[in-house]
Motif scaffolding. Structure first.
Motif, PDB file in Angstrom:
ATOM      1  N   TYR A  96       0.826  -1.210   0.000  1.00  0.00           N
ATOM      2  CA  TYR A  96       0.000   0.000   0.000  1.00  0.00           C
ATOM      3  C   TYR A  96       0.859   1.259   0.000  1.00  0.00           C
ATOM      4  CZ  TYR A  96      -3.938  -3.069   0.937  1.00  0.00           C
ATOM      5  OH  TYR A  96      -4.885  -4.059   0.834  1.00  0.00           O
ATOM      6  N   SER A  97       2.187   1.096  -0.126  1.00  0.00           N
ATOM      7  CA  SER A  97       3.091   2.236  -0.226  1.00  0.00           C
ATOM      8  C   SER A  97       3.410   2.491  -1.689  1.00  0.00           C
ATOM      9  CB  SER A  97       4.385   1.943   0.532  1.00  0.00           C
ATOM     10  OG  SER A  97       5.161   0.971  -0.159  1.00  0.00           O
ATOM     11  N   GLU A  98       4.026   3.628  -1.971  1.00  0.00           N
ATOM     12  CA  GLU A  98       4.409   3.944  -3.346  1.00  0.00           C
ATOM     13  C   GLU A  98       5.463   2.971  -3.849  1.00  0.00           C
ATOM     14  OE1 GLU A  98       6.521   7.632  -5.711  1.00  0.00           O
ATOM     15  OE2 GLU A  98       4.807   8.072  -4.415  1.00  0.00           O
TER      16      GLU A  98
ATOM     17  N   SER B 142       3.862  -0.455  -4.339  1.00  0.00           N
ATOM     18  CA  SER B 142       3.017  -0.473  -5.533  1.00  0.00           C
ATOM     19  C   SER B 142       3.869  -0.654  -6.779  1.00  0.00           C
ATOM     20  CB  SER B 142       2.209   0.820  -5.624  1.00  0.00           C
ATOM     21  OG  SER B 142       1.453   0.868  -6.815  1.00  0.00           O
ATOM     22  N   LYS B 143       4.977   0.061  -6.828  1.00  0.00           N
ATOM     23  CA  LYS B 143       5.894  -0.049  -7.964  1.00  0.00           C
ATOM     24  C   LYS B 143       6.473  -1.464  -8.059  1.00  0.00           C
ATOM     25  CE  LYS B 143      10.315   1.893  -9.548  1.00  0.00           C
ATOM     26  NZ  LYS B 143      11.389   2.868  -9.195  1.00  0.00           N
ATOM     27  N   PHE B 144       6.868  -2.025  -6.919  1.00  0.00           N
ATOM     28  CA  PHE B 144       7.472  -3.355  -6.883  1.00  0.00           C
ATOM     29  C   PHE B 144       6.491  -4.415  -7.375  1.00  0.00           C
ATOM     30  CE2 PHE B 144       8.829  -7.018  -3.990  1.00  0.00           C
ATOM     31  CZ  PHE B 144       9.859  -7.426  -4.838  1.00  0.00           C
TER      32      PHE B 144
ATOM     33  N   ARG C 104       3.744  -3.988  -9.238  1.00  0.00           N
ATOM     34  CA  ARG C 104       3.301  -3.779 -10.612  1.00  0.00           C
ATOM     35  C   ARG C 104       4.423  -3.965 -11.633  1.00  0.00           C
ATOM     36  NH1 ARG C 104      -2.275  -3.515 -10.895  1.00  0.00           N
ATOM     37  NH2 ARG C 104      -1.980  -2.626 -12.963  1.00  0.00           N
ATOM     38  N   MET C 105       5.635  -3.513 -11.274  1.00  0.00           N
ATOM     39  CA  MET C 105       6.712  -3.461 -12.262  1.00  0.00           C
ATOM     40  C   MET C 105       7.789  -4.533 -12.066  1.00  0.00           C
ATOM     41  SD  MET C 105       5.627  -1.044 -14.173  1.00  0.00           S
ATOM     42  CE  MET C 105       7.038  -0.982 -15.277  1.00  0.00           C
ATOM     43  N   GLY C 106       7.942  -5.037 -10.842  1.00  0.00           N
ATOM     44  CA  GLY C 106       8.956  -6.047 -10.592  1.00  0.00           C
ATOM     45  C   GLY C 106      10.296  -5.444 -10.223  1.00  0.00           C
ATOM     46  N   VAL C 107      11.353  -5.915 -10.844  1.00  0.00           N
ATOM     47  CA  VAL C 107      12.724  -5.546 -10.488  1.00  0.00           C
ATOM     48  C   VAL C 107      13.405  -4.854 -11.661  1.00  0.00           C
ATOM     49  CG1 VAL C 107      14.966  -6.419  -9.726  1.00  0.00           C
ATOM     50  CG2 VAL C 107      12.860  -7.488  -8.892  1.00  0.00           C
ATOM     51  N   GLU C 108      13.982  -3.698 -11.390  1.00  0.00           N
ATOM     52  CA  GLU C 108      14.677  -2.943 -12.437  1.00  0.00           C
ATOM     53  C   GLU C 108      15.801  -3.783 -13.043  1.00  0.00           C
ATOM     54  OE1 GLU C 108      16.963   1.339 -13.213  1.00  0.00           O
ATOM     55  OE2 GLU C 108      16.176   0.857 -11.202  1.00  0.00           O
ATOM     56  N   GLY C 109      15.884  -3.757 -14.356  1.00  0.00           N
ATOM     57  CA  GLY C 109      16.906  -4.506 -15.063  1.00  0.00           C
ATOM     58  C   GLY C 109      16.493  -5.922 -15.409  1.00  0.00           C
ATOM     59  N   ILE C 110      15.455  -6.409 -14.754  1.00  0.00           N
ATOM     60  CA  ILE C 110      14.970  -7.768 -15.026  1.00  0.00           C
ATOM     61  C   ILE C 110      13.608  -7.725 -15.709  1.00  0.00           C
ATOM     62  CG2 ILE C 110      14.319  -9.987 -14.013  1.00  0.00           C
ATOM     63  CD1 ILE C 110      16.263  -9.429 -11.759  1.00  0.00           C
ATOM     64  N   THR C 111      12.684  -6.989 -15.110  1.00  0.00           N
ATOM     65  CA  THR C 111      11.340  -6.918 -15.689  1.00  0.00           C
ATOM     66  C   THR C 111      10.992  -5.519 -16.200  1.00  0.00           C
ATOM     67  OG1 THR C 111      10.405  -6.554 -13.474  1.00  0.00           O
ATOM     68  CG2 THR C 111      10.440  -8.823 -14.301  1.00  0.00           C
ATOM     69  N   TYR C 112      11.724  -4.511 -15.743  1.00  0.00           N
ATOM     70  CA  TYR C 112      11.482  -3.164 -16.268  1.00  0.00           C
ATOM     71  C   TYR C 112      12.805  -2.412 -16.342  1.00  0.00           C
ATOM     72  CZ  TYR C 112      11.904  -0.835 -11.671  1.00  0.00           C
ATOM     73  OH  TYR C 112      12.361  -0.337 -10.479  1.00  0.00           O
ATOM     74  N   GLU C 113      12.778  -1.302 -17.068  1.00  0.00           N
ATOM     75  CA  GLU C 113      13.969  -0.475 -17.208  1.00  0.00           C
ATOM     76  C   GLU C 113      13.601   0.990 -17.091  1.00  0.00           C
ATOM     77  OE1 GLU C 113      15.509  -1.618 -20.956  1.00  0.00           O
ATOM     78  OE2 GLU C 113      13.686  -1.098 -22.077  1.00  0.00           O
TER      79      GLU C 113
ATOM     80  N   VAL D 271      -3.118   0.771  -6.278  1.00  0.00           N
ATOM     81  CA  VAL D 271      -2.704   0.919  -7.665  1.00  0.00           C
ATOM     82  C   VAL D 271      -2.510   2.406  -7.950  1.00  0.00           C
ATOM     83  CG1 VAL D 271      -3.223   0.425 -10.069  1.00  0.00           C
ATOM     84  CG2 VAL D 271      -4.074  -1.100  -8.278  1.00  0.00           C
ATOM     85  N   LEU D 272      -1.308   2.773  -8.340  1.00  0.00           N
ATOM     86  CA  LEU D 272      -0.977   4.154  -8.680  1.00  0.00           C
ATOM     87  C   LEU D 272      -0.792   4.269 -10.183  1.00  0.00           C
ATOM     88  CD1 LEU D 272       1.631   4.865  -5.842  1.00  0.00           C
ATOM     89  CD2 LEU D 272      -0.808   5.428  -5.861  1.00  0.00           C
ATOM     90  N   GLN D 273      -1.332   5.325 -10.751  1.00  0.00           N
ATOM     91  CA  GLN D 273      -1.327   5.456 -12.208  1.00  0.00           C
ATOM     92  C   GLN D 273       0.086   5.452 -12.790  1.00  0.00           C
ATOM     93  OE1 GLN D 273      -4.188   8.116 -14.027  1.00  0.00           O
ATOM     94  NE2 GLN D 273      -2.652   8.882 -15.446  1.00  0.00           N
ATOM     95  N   LYS D 274       1.038   6.057 -12.101  1.00  0.00           N
ATOM     96  CA  LYS D 274       2.382   6.154 -12.679  1.00  0.00           C
ATOM     97  C   LYS D 274       3.086   4.808 -12.766  1.00  0.00           C
ATOM     98  CE  LYS D 274       4.462   7.801  -8.334  1.00  0.00           C
ATOM     99  NZ  LYS D 274       5.241   8.922  -7.754  1.00  0.00           N
ATOM    100  N   PHE D 275       2.569   3.812 -12.029  1.00  0.00           N
ATOM    101  CA  PHE D 275       3.160   2.477 -12.107  1.00  0.00           C
ATOM    102  C   PHE D 275       2.232   1.477 -12.796  1.00  0.00           C
ATOM    103  CE2 PHE D 275       5.053   4.048  -7.948  1.00  0.00           C
ATOM    104  CZ  PHE D 275       6.184   4.558  -8.565  1.00  0.00           C
TER     105      PHE D 275
END
Length: 552
Positions: A394-396, A399-401, A403-412, A452-456
């Protein structure tokens, strides 16, 4: 047209993606070690986590506990999901927290039955994740002591969710039971676009071919569908055009009822209660305007402007018609169901003005998008740690984690500072975006305890067309959107019987009226039958729940 992947190909791709992400996750360990030191929203100085003596749980920061613990959870596994215990986010979150969660992920199709059997037998887990608990479930199992009250745990161990309750009082109103306890946590969504859950889309290329504007009234919509039917819109020399279609949830009723001033308090599945123009509670499935709407739909059905298979077809069958270029108009949350080749052909339709001047779009759910998403049972040996574990989402950052996963693995990260999924998720040749994301996270399919935050949110919810639709429909959504109310045990028991009989009858007759199996000459008989079933008692129960909601 892109060739559809076989089940074996999809399974192989799924396994390869999962293996690669799990293996690659080791490369992210240092990144996540840094992340683990970062606070969730509202947590101060995480590097110096404080011990809470009575529980042995660190009050802030990561890890949640100094010594590793294991928690058993059960939940509904969506068809888009890989095995939860193998998911990248849960493996990495376990390293961050020292909390290992062992999931019993049950296929969604039979989950509720299996969950209820387990609860009745006394052999149930320590918590339910993607729990899909109805308000009736919460009151029933909460009153029995099986689901524990979360009030004190939220106050002491959920700074993120507590901050949300302080900022959005309506969230607390929507999840608190009549006994004053909170038995579950919800999915929350700050975005308007996905909360207007099924928008009406129309084929702009077909409109342009006919020289027609986007319809703005129900009469114009009828004339447009008729034009789609009578012309070879896809140019294949066949009369195979489908003016309007949908899946078996039959979204045209909740999508159109606002044009007759019905559904003034938003969308709740299988609930036909709202307030009239004077603020008086009503059962709108007996309202004369509801009859007018059914008569309108009956004309669409009789003239072949509505897909004859709409009452029975599953989502895959619906999607197939969209991707084959056969459809003039449809209801869906976003256009990507039409496939990448055709989705840009569709534009949103505004809230259609009805015969009495109404132009409300009522297929909208509240900020508390899904209730009953997470609950802790009386079997739980570590309730404090469990609450801290779930609060992160429920934190920003959480929420990013999720929705997006891990930088370099699932998102950039992009040069402009924005982020996006890696190409093998965004443009996977064999998996949709939701399928690819479902290999590393549980968010596809919804009903997940999260903010769910729109930016993520990098799904179809944030497509330009979805945002345009939300902007178009937003001013015509109801000012008052009810949540799914929690009733007392006595009210719920009575309501279960009343709604089972009344809603079943309403929807059976609904189908008969639309298809012509039942003459509208029998309308008065239909209304009298519903009144005899106890609709007045049903309204009294809702009235009591609304008064409690206002006082909370």
């Amino acid at each position: 047209m892109r060739k559809m992947a076989s089940k074996h190909e999809k399974r192989g791709m799924s396994m390869r993606l999962t293996r690669r992400w799990v293996t690659a996750s080791m490369a992210a360990s240092m990144t996540l070690t840094v992340l683990a030191g970062c606070s969730t929203a509202n947590e101060a100085n995480p590097a110096k986590a404080k011990d809470t003596k009575e529980s042995g749980v660190n009050a802030t920061g990561f890890p949640i506990v100094k010594e590793p613990i294991t928690i058993q959870m059960m939940g509904a596994k969506h068809p888009l999901h890989a095995e939860w215990n193998d998911m990248l986010i849960f493996k990495e979150y376990g390293k961050m927290t020292n909390v290992k969660v062992v999931f019993e992920a049950t296929p969604e199709a039979g989950y509720k039955e299996k969950r209820n059997v387990r609860l009745a037998s006394g052999d149930y887990p320590e918590a339910f994740y993607r729990a899909m608990l109805t308000p009736a479930d919460e009151v029933n199992y909460g009153s029995q002591g099986i689901l524990i009250p979360l009030n004190d745990l939220i106050d002491k161990y959920a700074p993120n969710f507590k901050a949300i309750l302080e900022k959005h009082p309506d969230v607390k109103k929507s999840i608190i039971a009549p006994d004053g306890n909170i038995y579950s946590l919800p999915q929350l969504n700050e975005q308007v676009a996905p909360r207007i859950s099924r928008k009406l889309w129309i084929n702009k290329k077909w409109l342009d071919k006919l020289g027609l504007p986007v319809p703005t009234t129900v009469d114009e919509y009828y004339k447009t569908l008729k034009a789609f039917k009578e012309n070879d819109m896809n140019g294949n020399g066949k009369n195979d055009e489908i003016p309007w279609t949908g899946d078996k949830s039959f979204d045209l009723i909740p999508g159109l009822r606002g044009s007759w001033g019905l559904g003034t308090t938003g969308y709740r599945k299988n609930v036909y209660v709202d307030e009239d123009a004077n603020g008086k509670l009503r059962f709108f499935a007996t309202d004369p305007k509801y009859k007018e709407m059914l008569q309108y739909l009956a004309v669409l059905f009789k003239e072949g402007l509505m897909d004859r298979e709409v009452f029975a077809q599953e989502v895959p069958q619906f999607n197939a018609k969209l991707t084959q270029g056969l459809v003039g108009s449809f209801h869906a949350s976003n256009v990507n169901q039409a496939g990448s080749a055709l989705m840009n052909d569709y534009v949103p339709v505004p809230a259609l003005k009805g015969p009495h001047g109404d132009h409300m779009y009522t297929y909208v759910v509240p900020f508390t998008q899904n209730q009953g998403a997470f609950a802790i049972t009386n079997k739980n040996k570590h309730p404090e740690a469990t609450m801290r574990w779930i609060d992160y989402f429920y934190s920003e950052e959480g929420s990013k984690f999720l929705r997006m996963g891990v930088e370099g693995i699932t998102y950039e990260k992009l040069p402009n500072g924005d982020i996006e999924y890696k190409d093998d998720i965004r443009n996977n040749p064999k998996l949709s975006l939701d399928q690819a994301a479902g290999q590393f996270s549980t968010w596809p399919g919804g009903n997940v305890p999260q903010m769910v935050l729109q930016k993520f949110d990098k799904t179809g919810n944030t497509f330009p067309s979805s945002l345009e639709a939300a902007k178009l429909l937003g001013p015509d959504t109801p000012e008052k959107i009810w949540p799914s109310f929690l009733f007392t045990k006595e009210e719920q028991d009575k309501l279960n019987s009343l709604e089972s009989d009344i809603v079943t009858f309403v929807e059976e007759q609904q189908l008969k009226f639309i298809t012509g199996a039942q003459s509208f000459d029998a309308w008065d008989q239909y209304v009298n039958s519903i009144n005899k079933m106890g609709v007045k008692d049903l309204l009294n129960i809702y009235g009591a729940a609304i008064e409690r909601y206002k006082k909370n």
